[in-house]
Design a protein around this motif. Sequence first.
Motif, mmCIF file in Angstrom:
data_model
loop_
_atom_site.group_PDB
_atom_site.id
_atom_site.type_symbol
_atom_site.label_atom_id
_atom_site.label_comp_id
_atom_site.label_asym_id
_atom_site.label_seq_id
_atom_site.Cartn_x
_atom_site.Cartn_y
_atom_site.Cartn_z
ATOM 1 N N PRO A 67 -5.987 11.011 7.104
ATOM 2 C CA PRO A 67 -5.165 10.106 6.296
ATOM 3 C C PRO A 67 -4.061 10.862 5.559
ATOM 4 C CG PRO A 67 -7.496 9.637 6.005
ATOM 5 C CD PRO A 67 -7.409 10.918 6.781
ATOM 6 N N GLN B 69 -5.323 7.749 13.910
ATOM 7 C CA GLN B 69 -5.081 8.567 12.715
ATOM 8 C C GLN B 69 -6.334 9.361 12.382
ATOM 9 O OE1 GLN B 69 -1.963 7.974 10.536
ATOM 10 N NE2 GLN B 69 -2.537 10.107 10.190
ATOM 11 N N TRP C 226 -6.513 2.735 8.477
ATOM 12 C CA TRP C 226 -5.531 3.540 9.197
ATOM 13 C C TRP C 226 -5.541 3.185 10.684
ATOM 14 C CZ3 TRP C 226 -2.191 5.687 6.186
ATOM 15 C CH2 TRP C 226 -2.560 6.114 4.904
ATOM 16 N N SER D 183 0.966 6.357 18.217
ATOM 17 C CA SER D 183 1.230 7.462 17.307
ATOM 18 C C SER D 183 2.592 8.089 17.607
ATOM 19 C CB SER D 183 0.148 8.529 17.445
ATOM 20 O OG SER D 183 0.368 9.323 18.613
ATOM 21 N N ARG E 33 -4.058 -1.085 15.344
ATOM 22 C CA ARG E 33 -4.189 -1.164 13.892
ATOM 23 C C ARG E 33 -4.568 -2.582 13.518
ATOM 24 N NH1 ARG E 33 -0.560 1.807 9.254
ATOM 25 N NH2 ARG E 33 -2.319 1.895 7.797
ATOM 26 N N GLN F 106 0.869 -1.173 0.000
ATOM 27 C CA GLN F 106 0.000 0.000 0.000
ATOM 28 C C GLN F 106 0.904 1.221 0.000
ATOM 29 O OE1 GLN F 106 -1.704 -2.039 3.279
ATOM 30 N NE2 GLN F 106 -3.804 -1.771 2.524
ATOM 31 N N HIS G 26 -2.793 -3.752 5.329
ATOM 32 C CA HIS G 26 -3.482 -2.974 6.343
ATOM 33 C C HIS G 26 -4.977 -2.942 6.019
ATOM 34 C CE1 HIS G 26 0.237 -1.754 8.120
ATOM 35 N NE2 HIS G 26 0.616 -1.024 7.102
#
Length: 211
Positions: A156, A153, A149, A193, A201, A117, A146
């Motif tokens: 994006p 997040q 996100w 983060s 995730r 990705q 994935h």
Amino acid sequence: MTDTPAPAPAAEFWEARYRDTGRVWSGRPNELLVQEAAELAPGTALDLGCGEGADAVWLASRGWRVTGADISATALERAAGHAAEAGVGDRVAWERHELGPSFPEGSFDLVSAHYLQSPVALDQQAVLRAAARAVAPGGTLLVVMHAGWPSWQTEPPFDAVFPTLDGLLAELALPEGEWSVETRRTARRPSVSPDGVEGFREDHVWRLRRV
């Protein structure tokens, strides 16, 4: 190392990503590769988008003969150094490809594609179909993507393609009766983060065997 020049801008983007920083990744193999491939009998393997080589080195350390393919010459140089330090340099061949315009030749007992990705142009569907064609009879296609996100997040950073579990299987358009689905699942892992916000995730995992 086989050097197949890749055109800009994707090549320039990824080369700058590796060239302008130190090590980008942890040097450890992807956890989902370890979970899904640990029990497979070693043979020949193709690692697509191998980056700095952690997955390829892990496979080689378990007896596989591996071809690692990536678009960045700097990433491949680091990968070759990692393999040499791990004592498996003779079990891994490194090839430079912009997947789509060029693709490794041959067939393999395992084709592994993790997180294809990209913030720059990549025909994900075409690459994964080529990956499936590269699987030898009786071999395995392992795809990890994935699913979205990270939970923290809010904006994006780029437009990404997040295939669904059923959607990717449909996009592969695999010949009926030639494949069996061994794994089709979603895995959740902790994710923090850059500012320290804790979250998670999710990744989708497909393991298919060519029968």
